[in-house]
Every structure is written in structure tokens, then in C-alpha cells.
Design an enzyme around this catalytic site. Structure first.
Site, PDB file in Angstrom:
ATOM      1  N   ASN A   1     -10.937  -2.699  -5.513  1.00 24.70           N
ATOM      2  CA  ASN A   1     -10.155  -1.745  -6.312  1.00 24.70           C
ATOM      3  C   ASN A   1     -10.801  -1.426  -7.667  1.00 24.70           C
ATOM      4  O   ASN A   1     -10.401  -0.468  -8.340  1.00 24.70           O
ATOM      5  CB  ASN A   1      -8.710  -2.235  -6.521  1.00 24.70           C
TER       6      ASN A   1
ATOM      7  N   ASP B   1       0.824  -1.210   0.000  1.00 19.71           N
ATOM      8  CA  ASP B   1       0.000   0.000   0.000  1.00 19.71           C
ATOM      9  C   ASP B   1       0.859   1.262   0.000  1.00 19.71           C
ATOM     10  O   ASP B   1       1.976   1.265   0.526  1.00 19.71           O
ATOM     11  CB  ASP B   1      -0.927  -0.027   1.235  1.00 19.71           C
TER      12      ASP B   1
HETATM   13  C1  IPE Z   1      -5.355  -2.829  -0.330  1.00 17.27           C
HETATM   14  O1  IPE Z   1      -5.021  -1.497  -0.500  1.00 17.27           O
HETATM   15  C2  IPE Z   1      -5.366  -3.539  -1.649  1.00 17.27           C
HETATM   16  C3  IPE Z   1      -4.064  -3.735  -2.282  1.00 17.27           C
HETATM   17  C4  IPE Z   1      -2.910  -3.409  -1.787  1.00 17.27           C
HETATM   18  C5  IPE Z   1      -4.110  -4.375  -3.570  1.00 17.27           C
HETATM   19  P1  IPE Z   1      -6.153  -0.375  -0.642  1.00 17.27           P
HETATM   20  O2  IPE Z   1      -5.437   0.925  -0.794  1.00 17.27           O
HETATM   21  O3  IPE Z   1      -7.096  -0.744  -1.721  1.00 17.27           O
HETATM   22  O4  IPE Z   1      -6.906  -0.472   0.749  1.00 17.27           O
HETATM   23  P2  IPE Z   1      -7.804   0.580   1.526  1.00 17.27           P
HETATM   24  O5  IPE Z   1      -8.794   1.119   0.551  1.00 17.27           O
HETATM   25  O6  IPE Z   1      -6.890   1.638   2.029  1.00 17.27           O
HETATM   26  O7  IPE Z   1      -8.420  -0.205   2.643  1.00 17.27           O
HETATM   27  C1  IPE Z   2      -1.518   0.121  -3.406  1.00 16.61           C
HETATM   28  O1  IPE Z   2      -1.254   1.486  -3.432  1.00 16.61           O
HETATM   29  C2  IPE Z   2      -1.669  -0.463  -4.790  1.00 16.61           C
HETATM   30  C3  IPE Z   2      -3.003  -0.983  -5.103  1.00 16.61           C
HETATM   31  C4  IPE Z   2      -4.039  -0.963  -4.337  1.00 16.61           C
HETATM   32  C5  IPE Z   2      -3.169  -1.532  -6.441  1.00 16.61           C
HETATM   33  P1  IPE Z   2      -2.450   2.525  -3.479  1.00 16.61           P
HETATM   34  O2  IPE Z   2      -2.776   2.790  -4.911  1.00 16.61           O
HETATM   35  O3  IPE Z   2      -3.576   2.077  -2.649  1.00 16.61           O
HETATM   36  O4  IPE Z   2      -1.762   3.799  -2.867  1.00 16.61           O
HETATM   37  P2  IPE Z   2      -2.444   4.831  -1.855  1.00 16.61           P
HETATM   38  O5  IPE Z   2      -2.934   4.033  -0.694  1.00 16.61           O
HETATM   39  O6  IPE Z   2      -3.549   5.509  -2.593  1.00 16.61           O
HETATM   40  O7  IPE Z   2      -1.326   5.751  -1.489  1.00 16.61           O
HETATM   41 MG    MG Z   3      -4.078   2.329  -0.698  1.00 14.61          MG
END
Ligand code: IPE
Ligand code: IPE
Ligand code: MG
Length: 253
Positions: free
Chosen positions: A78, A30
Site C-alpha cells: 500500500n 477492502d
Molecule cells: C488489501 O487490499 C490490503 C488491505 C486491506 C489493507 P488492497 O486493496 O491493497 O489489495 P489489492 O491491491 O486489491 O490486491
Molecule cells: C481498503 O480499501 C483499505 C486499504 C487498503 C487501506 P481500498 O482503499 O483498497 O478500497 P478500494 O479497493 O480501492 O475500493
Molecule cells: Mg482495495
């Protein structure tokens, strides 16, 4: 003059006990978007850099003797992101798979995808199935990628499959137990993670491996995923080795 390659932490750091390493690490990768935002770049830049982080982490598992790594690449939730970001991620997965397959073969990695793969584009599905088939007999690190993965969906799908077996008279209701149930999950045959690492400071599971993480040690670091290097893993493992895993029993002290 020869230029010396800066190989950082190639071998297991001396302060880690090789007998007490987690066998299986799961990561919620994340913070890619925030990493890019802090640099004034589009979110997708963070995803792109995140691939390099994952690649090195996989190598590091091999170098340090950790036999399984599971990475959360895309959750069922997502899909709710802007279409351009979703499209970019799907294309990125496909491109990376095509590009890295040869190297994964050379490094003896066994790759498996978990999640609802049926709804992914046909071209991505074909890269996925090719990679899984080609690496099936590899005996190195077991690398699992959770793509279009949702823990609740996995459990519901497992229940449905079990119910069908019971309905068809192939399974007796009284024979259903935890170990039978595990055989209906996407992760069938993969031991549960010992350590869950989540980057970017969020203290939640976000629908990841709800069943499998029942007794995992959880480590959360504020480091954003693209910055999570071997030094960060070293820190996480030191922390892990301080833990006493009691599994509900009485502790040593
Ligand atoms: C969790 O991250 C999913 C992945 C890393 C693929 P998210 O960024 O989607 O999670 P939330 O929305 O902060 O819970
Ligand atoms: C995790 O990074 C990657 C996926 C969920 C695919 P994020 O895209 O959630 O990054 P933040 O949390 O918005 O910084
Ligand atoms: Mg995220």
C-alpha cells in the site's frame, strides 16, 4: 418520551450455533475507495467510514463470543498509493488509536500490531507501543491489526531470525519444525484464523497471513467494507457453519 436506541443484533442471532463459531476471524477490509467513489467523495472518506465498521465489528465479536479478530489495515504494497492517501491513512491510524484507547481498556480489548512497525513514524509507533503495553493484560477480545504487513516479508524475516539462531549455535537445524517456525512470525502466540472474510468481491489474499491462513475458511462478499455491518457478519457466519472443515481428511458424507 424516551427514544429507543436501535440496537441491532446485540446478541448472537438464534440461527447460529454458539458452539461452532470461529474462534478467530481475519478480515481484509477492502472497498473503502470504491465506497467513497460511488458517492462522489474522495477515497479518504471511505477509509474514515471504514474505521466505524471495524469498531462495530470488534464490539460484535465481544457480544457474540468470538475471541479474536485480526484486521488488515495497511499492506507493504500500500506504500505504492498516492502520497496524500498514505499520509491520510497513517494520520488516521494515529488519531484513532489515541481516541479509542480508553474505550478499548474499558472493553477489556487486548490490542496487538503485526507488521514491520520500525519504519512507521515515531509518533505512530509510540501510540502503537502505548496501546499494546496498556492493554497487554486485558482478557477480552484479542484484536490484531496488521499494519505495514506483508506475509512474504514476515516469512523471510522469520527465516532470517532462525538462521541467525542456528549460526550462533542457539538452535539446531534438525530442531526446526512448524511449531518452532511459528514462534518466529509476527503472530507468535495467536492461534490461526478459522475464517477469512474479504469484502468488495476480490478473490485474492493480497499477501495477508500467508502462513496462518493455510486452513482458514474463505468468505468473499461483494459488500464494500464501510457497509459491512452485523447483518453481513451474521450471513458470513451462517455460511461458515455450513462448511465441513476436513483438514485434508475424509469427510463425513
Ligand atoms: C488489501 O487490499 C490490503 C488491505 C486491506 C489493507 P488492497 O486493496 O491493497 O489489495 P489489492 O491491491 O486489491 O490486491
Ligand atoms: C481498503 O480499501 C483499505 C486499504 C487498503 C487501506 P481500498 O482503499 O483498497 O478500497 P478500494 O479497493 O480501492 O475500493
Ligand atoms: Mg482495495
Amino acid at each position: 418520551m424516551t427514544v429507543k436506541e436501535p440496537i441491532v443484533l446485540k446478541d448472537l442471532p438464534k440461527d447460529l450455533d454458539s458452539n461452532r463459531l470461529p474462534k478467530h476471524i481475519a478480515v481484509i477490509m477492502d472497498g473503502n475507495g470504491r465506497w467513497a467513489k460511488r458517492r462522489g467523495r474522495p477515497r479518504i472518506m471511505g477509509h474514515q467510514r471504514g474505521v466505524d465498521t471495524l469498531k462495530d465489528l470488534l464490539r460484535c465479536c465481544r457480544d457474540w463470543g468470538i475471541s479474536a479478530l485480526t484486521a488488515y489495515a495497511f499492506s507493504t504494497e500500500n506504500w505504492g498509493r498516492p502520497l496524500e492517501e498514505v499520509d491520510f491513512l497513517m494520520t488516521l491510524f494515529e488519531r484513532v488509536l489515541r481516541r479509542e484507547l480508553q474505550e478499548m481498556m474499558a472493553e477489556n480489548v487486548k490490542i496487538r500490531f503485526v507488521g514491520n512497525l520500525d519504519v512507521l513514524s515515531p509518533s505512530l509507533q509510540s501510540e502503537i507501543f502505548r496501546a499494546m503495553a496498556d492493554t497487554e493484560n486485558n482478557t477480552g477480545v484479542q484484536f490484531t491489526v496488521a499494519t505495514n504487513y506483508g506475509g512474504r516479508q514476515e516469512i523471510v524475516e522469520g527465516c532470517r531470525a532462525i538462521a541467525q539462531q542456528v549460526q550462533q549455535g542457539l538452535l539446531k537445524l534438525e530442531d526446526i519444525n512448524e511449531s518452532i517456525f511459528e514462534g518466529y512470525l509476527y503472530t507468535k502466540g495467536i492461534p490461526d484464523p478459522d475464517l477469512l472474510i474479504r469484502t468488495s468481491g476480490e478473490m485474492r489474499i493480497s499477501n495477508f497471513l500467508l502462513w496462518q491462513l493455510a486452513y482458514a475458511e474463505i468468505y468473499v462478499t461483494p459488500t464494500l467494507w464501510p457497509d459491512f455491518d452485523r447483518h453481513c457478519l451474521h450471513k458470513a457466519l451462517l455460511d461458515y457453519q455450513q462448511r465441513e472443515r476436513r483438514f485434508g481428511k475424509v469427510g463425513k458424507t
